[in-house]
Design an enzyme around this catalytic site. Structure first.
Site, mmCIF file in Angstrom:
data_model
loop_
_atom_site.group_PDB
_atom_site.id
_atom_site.type_symbol
_atom_site.label_atom_id
_atom_site.label_comp_id
_atom_site.label_asym_id
_atom_site.label_seq_id
_atom_site.Cartn_x
_atom_site.Cartn_y
_atom_site.Cartn_z
ATOM 1 N N LYS A 120 10.041 4.251 0.209
ATOM 2 C CA LYS A 120 9.199 4.469 -0.220
ATOM 3 C C LYS A 120 9.661 5.833 -1.755
ATOM 4 C CE LYS A 120 5.778 7.594 0.823
ATOM 5 N NZ LYS A 120 4.386 7.613 1.323
ATOM 6 N N SER B 121 5.968 3.738 8.702
ATOM 7 C CA SER B 121 5.121 4.772 9.628
ATOM 8 C C SER B 121 4.697 3.886 10.513
ATOM 9 C CB SER B 121 4.110 4.060 8.483
ATOM 10 O OG SER B 121 2.786 4.883 8.760
ATOM 11 N N HIS B 122 3.830 3.226 10.683
ATOM 12 C CA HIS B 122 3.174 3.289 12.073
ATOM 13 C C HIS B 122 3.659 1.453 12.484
ATOM 14 C CE1 HIS B 122 0.856 1.478 8.974
ATOM 15 N NE2 HIS B 122 0.693 0.925 9.823
ATOM 16 N N ASP C 229 2.190 9.020 14.092
ATOM 17 C CA ASP C 229 2.786 8.296 13.447
ATOM 18 C C ASP C 229 4.486 8.295 13.232
ATOM 19 O OD1 ASP C 229 2.655 8.818 11.454
ATOM 20 O OD2 ASP C 229 2.305 7.131 10.483
ATOM 21 N N THR D 181 0.977 -1.296 0.009
ATOM 22 C CA THR D 181 0.279 -0.010 -0.071
ATOM 23 C C THR D 181 0.743 1.157 0.158
ATOM 24 O OG1 THR D 181 -1.334 -1.397 1.456
ATOM 25 C CG2 THR D 181 -1.884 1.029 1.604
ATOM 26 N N ARG E 132 8.122 -2.421 2.769
ATOM 27 C CA ARG E 132 8.091 -3.011 4.144
ATOM 28 C C ARG E 132 8.316 -4.009 4.550
ATOM 29 N NH1 ARG E 132 3.763 1.203 5.895
ATOM 30 N NH2 ARG E 132 4.043 2.582 5.142
ATOM 31 N N GLU F 157 -9.943 6.841 6.317
ATOM 32 C CA GLU F 157 -10.200 5.811 7.687
ATOM 33 C C GLU F 157 -9.069 6.266 9.126
ATOM 34 O OE1 GLU F 157 -8.964 2.480 8.473
ATOM 35 O OE2 GLU F 157 -8.866 2.932 6.571
ATOM 36 N N SER F 158 -8.340 5.480 7.865
ATOM 37 C CA SER F 158 -6.919 5.074 8.851
ATOM 38 C C SER F 158 -5.938 5.852 10.126
ATOM 39 C CB SER F 158 -5.857 4.287 8.159
ATOM 40 O OG SER F 158 -5.937 5.196 6.604
ATOM 41 N N THR G 62 -7.462 2.093 -1.420
ATOM 42 C CA THR G 62 -7.005 2.272 0.164
ATOM 43 C C THR G 62 -5.840 2.820 -0.133
ATOM 44 O OG1 THR G 62 -8.055 1.468 1.559
ATOM 45 C CG2 THR G 62 -5.680 1.900 2.447
HETATM 46 C C1 VG1 Z 1 -2.951 1.011 5.253
HETATM 47 C C2 VG1 Z 1 -3.967 1.897 5.606
HETATM 48 C C3 VG1 Z 1 -4.026 2.872 4.634
HETATM 49 C C4 VG1 Z 1 -2.732 3.547 5.049
HETATM 50 C C5 VG1 Z 1 -1.648 2.827 4.635
HETATM 51 C C6 VG1 Z 1 -0.102 4.207 4.947
HETATM 52 O O1 VG1 Z 1 -2.449 -0.207 5.289
HETATM 53 O O2 VG1 Z 1 -5.569 1.457 5.600
HETATM 54 O O3 VG1 Z 1 -5.478 3.976 5.004
HETATM 55 O O4 VG1 Z 1 -2.777 4.726 3.420
HETATM 56 O O5 VG1 Z 1 -1.501 2.170 5.642
HETATM 57 O O6 VG1 Z 1 -0.208 4.782 5.579
HETATM 58 P P1 VG1 Z 1 -3.046 -1.173 5.061
HETATM 59 O O7 VG1 Z 1 -3.082 -2.021 3.576
HETATM 60 O O8 VG1 Z 1 -2.556 -2.068 5.785
HETATM 61 O O9 VG1 Z 1 -4.444 -1.445 5.241
HETATM 62 V V1 VG1 Z 1 1.600 5.194 6.290
HETATM 63 O O10 VG1 Z 1 0.465 5.767 7.617
HETATM 64 O O11 VG1 Z 1 1.720 3.471 6.358
HETATM 65 O O12 VG1 Z 1 2.691 6.152 5.644
HETATM 66 CO CO CO Z 2 2.533 7.023 7.946
#
Ligand code: VG1
Ligand code: CO
Length: 554
Positions: free
Chosen positions: A132, A119-120, A288, A24, A28, A375-376, A355
């Site tokens: 990325k 990210s998170h 995050d 996404t 990672r 939503e995330s 997404t």
């Molecule tokens: C998650 C979230 C998505 C977001 C992505 C990256 O992806 O659901 O909405 O864009 O993380 O966010 P997934 O495929 O795990 O549902 V971040 O803050 O990691 O760049």
């Molecule tokens: Co992030």
């Protein structure tokens, strides 16, 4: 120009990996995976090989400071230097938040940028790392590019890298590596300047300095610490200590830098005064690992990200940068339909995308939308091409300064005007990939028979796997999530995460719209109880995963 003549170096022979497929949001993997010989090098060279305009270009480079950030930066610099890059603009100490990189790409009209972050996801030696590529509009590269990089990574045979020469990452200044210029700049300044142009800093500052108003920002020991301290405390005058967990640590203090009610425990404790101090801040927020997400809270109150987008959009005219109104709103498919109601009232379009922020890029570039969100815990606007945690915090503060109401009052008023979209997401983390795929396949094969069936007094109107047709470049993205929509606009959505690094994560998204103000006080899980039950049954979650409850509820 000086860079026109390539530097002659001996390429390093390498073996391709088969698993470098970006998800996404970039590639990672566990740190241990990235540390394998040539793993990072192969992926970086694959990116470079997919960039025909690389020679003579400027790139922005930085990461969220997680474990392996500094080593990776040194490797990427040495590779960029002998792959024809003319200049790299690097954040001091190798640090940039994701929205800061997006801004700098745009500001310097760079070819693109490389962001090092998962990210998170947790950091540290046993945690996750990520990389990325963002394109010249400042946004994540579209699927066409990431697919090409993946194909390249499967056949790569060699990469170019300069000899070891450590660049002093912590010192601001100009350096050269081979013939490439490296400019190390303050990680925060440009971003802070951009924020001051968008928002009414005088008004926000007055609010933050008032004795009746206090805030708490939880940086979760991740990248936003220095950004929040500079902007909220130094520039806007919030009391010192308003930013908690503000140091950036390579392992995020051992935590999970995901701003939600489960992981931002310290913030939640303050906002609900669980330590019984007798006082709560009026406004709370968290961000995050890489600074693109946000969670918004009031005292004893949580704002769902979907509602947050709707409220910011509805109040956009109170913010200087959007005073003339917004052109449209974008939201990812699983995000609640609260912003659709706002768009309708404003007479502007609302786009539904898959997404991942990369799908908003075209809509923003084409000026079809001004604001967008997921939503995330992601919210943002056309000021950059990434979601932006501190932007959302400042948007809220600007709105609070103008409306002089509490967060809760603003939400209640919003619901009374537009109705309330109850919303929750249930994550089942770390389930075996095989079971997760079987669950989805099973749902998929039953979809055709669902329309018209009744569950808990609701009739299914649409049951499909979401396909996105990009209205700007006509590209099609299939299999973006299974959605079951009912006659009262309630929705159940299933998809598998594309950001995890171990097993699979099943995400179940549930939404129900309630217009009647007398029903706006329900507890969310209770309000959605029957839909949750239907979803668990329809997907046979217990049967396929053996789990009788989710790992995380947001
Ligand atoms: C998650 C979230 C998505 C977001 C992505 C990256 O992806 O659901 O909405 O864009 O993380 O966010 P997934 O495929 O795990 O549902 V971040 O803050 O990691 O760049
Ligand atoms: Co992030």
């Amino acid at each position: 120009m000086y860079y026109s003549k390539p530097i002659k170096i001996q390429p390093v022979k390498t073996q391709a990996f088969t698993d470098q497929k970006p998800g996404t949001s970039g590639l990672r993997k566990k740190v241990t995976t990235f540390k394998q010989t040539d793993y990072l090098q192969n992926f970086v060279q694959s990116i470079f090989n997919c960039l025909p305009k690389l020679r003579g270009s400027t790139l922005i480079l930085g990461g969220d400071g997680r474990f392996y950030n500094r080593e990776a930066i040194q490797i990427i610099l040495r590779m960029a230097a002998v792959n024809g890059v003319a200049k790299v603009i690097l954040g001091q100490g190798g640090i940039f938040s994701t929205p800061a990189v997006s801004h700098l790409i745009r500001k310097h009209k760079a070819l693109g940028g490389i962001i090092l972050s998962a990210s998170h996801n947790p950091g540290g030696m046993d945690g996750d790392f990520g990389i990325k590529y963002n394109i010249s509009n400042g946004g994540p590269a579209p699927e066409e590019f990431t697919n090409a990089v993946f194909e390249e990574s499967k056949k790569i045979k060699e990469y170019n890298i300069a000899g070891v020469k450590g660049i002093p990452l912590d010192l601001i200044g100009s350096y050269t590596l081979e013939r490439m210029q490296i400019e190390i700049i303050d990680s925060v300044d440009d971003y802070a300047e951009l924020m001051s142009q968008l928002f009414d800093f005088d008004k926000i500052s007055k609010l933050l300095k008032s004795p009746d108003f206090s805030i708490c920002f939880d940086a979760m020991y991740a990248v936003t610490g220095p950004y929040a301290k500079k902007i909220l405390e130094q520039m806007l005058g919030a009391e010192e200590g308003s930013v908690i967990r503000g140091e950036s640590l390579p392992n995020f203090g051992g935590g999970h830098p995901d701003p939600n009610l489960v992981h931002a425990k310290q913030l939640v404790a303050r906002m609900y005064d669980t330590n019984e101090t007798g006082s709560t801040p009026n406004f709370g927020a968290a961000s995050d690992g890489d600074g693109d997400r946000n969670m918004i809270m009031g005292d004893y109150f949580f704002v769902t990200p979907s509602d947050s987008l709707a409220v910011i959009a509805a109040n956009a005219k109170l913010i200087p940068a959007y005073k003339d109104g917004i052109k449209g709103i974008g939201r990812s498919m699983p995000t609640s339909q609260a912003s659709d109601k706002v768009a309708k009232k404003l007479g502007i379009p609302c786009y539904e995308t898959p997404t991942g922020w990369k799908f908003f890029g075209n809509l923003l570039d084409d000026k079809r939308i001004t604001m967008c969100g997921e939503e995330s815990f992601g919210t943002g606007s056309d000021h950059v091409r990434e979601k932006d945690g501190l932007w959302a915090v400042l948007a809220w503060l600007n709105i609070l300064a103008e409306r002089e109401q509490s967060v809760e009052d603003i939400l209640r008023q919003h619901w009374s005007e537009y109705g309330r979209n109850y919303y929750t997401r249930h994550d089942y983390e770390n389930i075996p990939s095989e079971s997760a795929n079987q669950l989805i396949d099973n749902l998929q094969s039953n979809l055709d028979s669902l329309a018209g069936r009744v569950f808990n007094n609701r009739t299914v109107t649409i049951a499909d796997n979401f396909t996105y047709h990009d209205p700007v470049d006509d590209s099609i993205s299939e299999n973006q999530g299974i959605r079951i929509i009912f006659d009262d606009d309630a929705r159940i959505i299933f998809r598998l995460s594309g950001t995890g690094t171990g097993g699979a994560t099943l995400r179940l998204y549930i939404e129900r719209y309630v217009e009647d103000i007398k029903q706006h006080d329900l507890e969310t899980q209770e309000a959605l109880y029957d839909l949750i039950e239907t979803a668990e049954l329809l997907a046979n979650i217990i049967g396929f995963t053996g789990r009788d409850e989710p790992t995380v509820i947001t």
